[in-house]
Design a protein around this motif. Structure first.
Motif, PDB file in Angstrom:
ATOM      1  N   GLY A  35       0.790  -1.223   0.000  1.00  0.00           N
ATOM      2  CA  GLY A  35       0.000   0.000   0.000  1.00  0.00           C
ATOM      3  C   GLY A  35       0.823   1.274   0.000  1.00  0.00           C
ATOM      4  O   GLY A  35       0.297   2.358   0.282  1.00  0.00           O
ATOM      5  N   LEU A  36       2.107   1.162  -0.338  1.00  0.00           N
ATOM      6  CA  LEU A  36       2.963   2.357  -0.308  1.00  0.00           C
ATOM      7  C   LEU A  36       2.560   3.365  -1.379  1.00  0.00           C
ATOM      8  O   LEU A  36       2.528   4.580  -1.126  1.00  0.00           O
ATOM      9  CB  LEU A  36       4.422   1.948  -0.468  1.00  0.00           C
ATOM     10  N   ARG A  38      -0.428   3.683  -2.787  1.00  0.00           N
ATOM     11  CA  ARG A  38      -1.736   4.256  -2.424  1.00  0.00           C
ATOM     12  C   ARG A  38      -1.589   5.301  -1.320  1.00  0.00           C
ATOM     13  O   ARG A  38      -2.290   6.317  -1.314  1.00  0.00           O
ATOM     14  CB  ARG A  38      -2.697   3.148  -1.984  1.00  0.00           C
ATOM     15  N   THR A  39      -0.679   5.057  -0.408  1.00  0.00           N
ATOM     16  CA  THR A  39      -0.448   6.029   0.664  1.00  0.00           C
ATOM     17  C   THR A  39       0.150   7.320   0.123  1.00  0.00           C
ATOM     18  O   THR A  39      -0.178   8.418   0.603  1.00  0.00           O
ATOM     19  CB  THR A  39       0.486   5.420   1.727  1.00  0.00           C
ATOM     20  N   LEU A  51       6.135   8.456   5.447  1.00  0.00           N
ATOM     21  CA  LEU A  51       5.512   7.410   4.640  1.00  0.00           C
ATOM     22  C   LEU A  51       5.469   6.091   5.402  1.00  0.00           C
ATOM     23  O   LEU A  51       4.446   5.388   5.402  1.00  0.00           O
ATOM     24  CB  LEU A  51       6.270   7.221   3.325  1.00  0.00           C
ATOM     25  N   ARG A  54       2.692   6.267   8.010  1.00  0.00           N
ATOM     26  CA  ARG A  54       1.342   6.204   7.443  1.00  0.00           C
ATOM     27  C   ARG A  54       1.022   4.817   6.878  1.00  0.00           C
ATOM     28  O   ARG A  54      -0.135   4.378   6.936  1.00  0.00           O
ATOM     29  CB  ARG A  54       1.192   7.250   6.337  1.00  0.00           C
ATOM     30  N   ALA A  55       2.016   4.151   6.331  1.00  0.00           N
ATOM     31  CA  ALA A  55       1.779   2.854   5.704  1.00  0.00           C
ATOM     32  C   ALA A  55       1.932   1.694   6.680  1.00  0.00           C
ATOM     33  O   ALA A  55       1.625   0.546   6.321  1.00  0.00           O
ATOM     34  CB  ALA A  55       2.742   2.661   4.528  1.00  0.00           C
ATOM     35  N   CYS A  57       4.845   0.558   8.039  1.00  0.00           N
ATOM     36  CA  CYS A  57       6.027  -0.229   7.659  1.00  0.00           C
ATOM     37  C   CYS A  57       7.263   0.293   8.398  1.00  0.00           C
ATOM     38  O   CYS A  57       7.248   1.387   8.974  1.00  0.00           O
ATOM     39  CB  CYS A  57       6.260  -0.143   6.147  1.00  0.00           C
ATOM     40  N   VAL A  62      11.575   1.234   4.078  1.00  0.00           N
ATOM     41  CA  VAL A  62      10.863   2.187   3.230  1.00  0.00           C
ATOM     42  C   VAL A  62      11.825   3.183   2.592  1.00  0.00           C
ATOM     43  O   VAL A  62      11.709   3.522   1.405  1.00  0.00           O
ATOM     44  CB  VAL A  62       9.773   2.919   4.035  1.00  0.00           C
TER      45      VAL A  62
END
Length: 352
Positions: A35-36, A38-39, A51, A54-55, A57, A62
């Motif tokens: 979902g990176l 989409r985020t 990031l 929010r994701a 991870c 990342v």
């Protein structure tokens, strides 16, 4: 032998580019499934830390992933702020599964080819085929998702209207068979657009038919869609208004036999719609990145499945319009024409 140093360097650069693209494909698949993308879509510049938060991870992974994406041109990097951003164009390709250019699921197909390398090695040596259902599971979901994007954006809007009188029949309540339906996305799209008509999808792969039935229930079209396990030469339907082959006729061992069965199953003034990968008739006119992708897929999938069936014609994914038209005429169709085309597909209409 004299070695041309410039040509050697060009080949090495090409090989390194391919190696880079192969590793980059794994990164694209990870970004899609985590979902990176989409985020990032619509979020503006983000730091690696933000990031990751929010994701959900780990930040160190990342950050390295983002640098790989920036090096590949799939995200924009802003050095002054040390932030990363997904542009609208990048988002359309990487973060929009309903858009016309969504590419990440295609990497599941590539992954399946690697998983099946041992089977391919044996097939090359023996000349035997590899049946569709004998491939790695990632093939089926990857193919379904990859083709779904094209079908969603082209089938109802452009391809069906290019056929003579078919849209009017479907609006009034026609009968349609979708041969080699896979996970049923093409069948479901038509059923959603034409609620007065009835649709049956046929496929030889039990797992795909099970997935198609689930997809029909999820799309709320199960009242007018049925999915059955059957071959292209033994499904029982008759008096059909439309028979569709979506990216599958070239995979069949006996495509002329399948087309002949389709002709026999048509009602008065019925139509066959053949959707095939775009290809020119001559090899030298297909020597480009799309042709390379299709020839490689054809080696591992299309020819391999055809050779696993009776006749084993092995048309391949780059058969070209002339050979496809020849197959349809051999099956008894008197009217054959190219109705539409995109850079990736050609749509051929056939009538008795």
């Amino acid at each position: 032998m004299q070695i041309d140093a410039q040509e050697l360097n060009r080949l090495l650069e090409r090989a390194m580019g391919d190696l880079s693209a192969g590793a980059g494909g794994v990164m694209i698949s990870l970004g899609h499934k985590l979902g990176l993308y989409r985020t990032m879509a619509g979020a503006g510049p983000l730091s690696a830390t933000e990031l990751a938060r929010r994701a959900g991870c780990a930040e160190r992974y990342v950050r390295e992933w983002l640098n790989a994406q920036a090096a590949g041109g799939y995200v924009a990097y802003h050095p002054n702020s040390e932030t990363y951003e997904l542009t609208p164009e990048q988002a359309l390709v990487l973060a929009n599964p309903d858009g016309p250019a969504h590419i990440p699921p295609a990497w599941d197909v590539v992954a399946s080819l690697w998983f099946d390398e041992d089977k391919a090695l044996e097939a090359f040596r023996s000349g035997e085929g590899i049946a569709w259902g004998d491939h790695h599971d990632r093939l089926f979901c990857g193919v379904a998702a990859f083709f779904r994007s094209a079908y969603r954006n082209e089938l109802v809007a452009n391809w069906l209207p290019a056929l003579d009188g078919v849209v009017d029949r479907l609006r009034d309540g026609g009968r349609v068979a979708d041969i080699g339906c896979g996970h049923g996305h093409s069948t479901i799209l038509m059923a959603d657009a034409f609620p007065q008509s009835s649709f049956t999808g046929y496929d030889v792969h039990d797992g795909s038919i099970a997935a198609a039935r689930e997809n029909a229930r999820a799309a709320d079209v199960a009242d007018r869609v049925d999915f059955q396990v059957a071959t292209a030469k033994d499904y029982p339907a008759r008096d059909l208004d439309l028979v569709c082959f979506f990216d599958c006729l070239h995979d069949m061992g006996d495509p002329a036999g399948a087309a002949a069965h389709a002709r026999q199953s048509l009602g008065t003034d019925g139509t066959v719609m053949l959707v095939e990968p775009f290809a020119n008739d001559r090899v030298e006119d297909n020597l480009n990145p799309i042709g390379r992708l299709y020839y490689a897929s054809s080696t591992m999938l299309c020819c391999a499945h055809s050779l696993s069936e009776e006749v084993g014609l092995a048309l391949g994914a780059q058969a070209g319009e002339s050979r496809l038209a020849g197959v349809l005429r051999e099956a008894g169709f008197g009217q054959v024409r190219r109705a539409a085309a995109t850079p990736f597909n050609m749509i051929i209409e056939a009538k008795a």
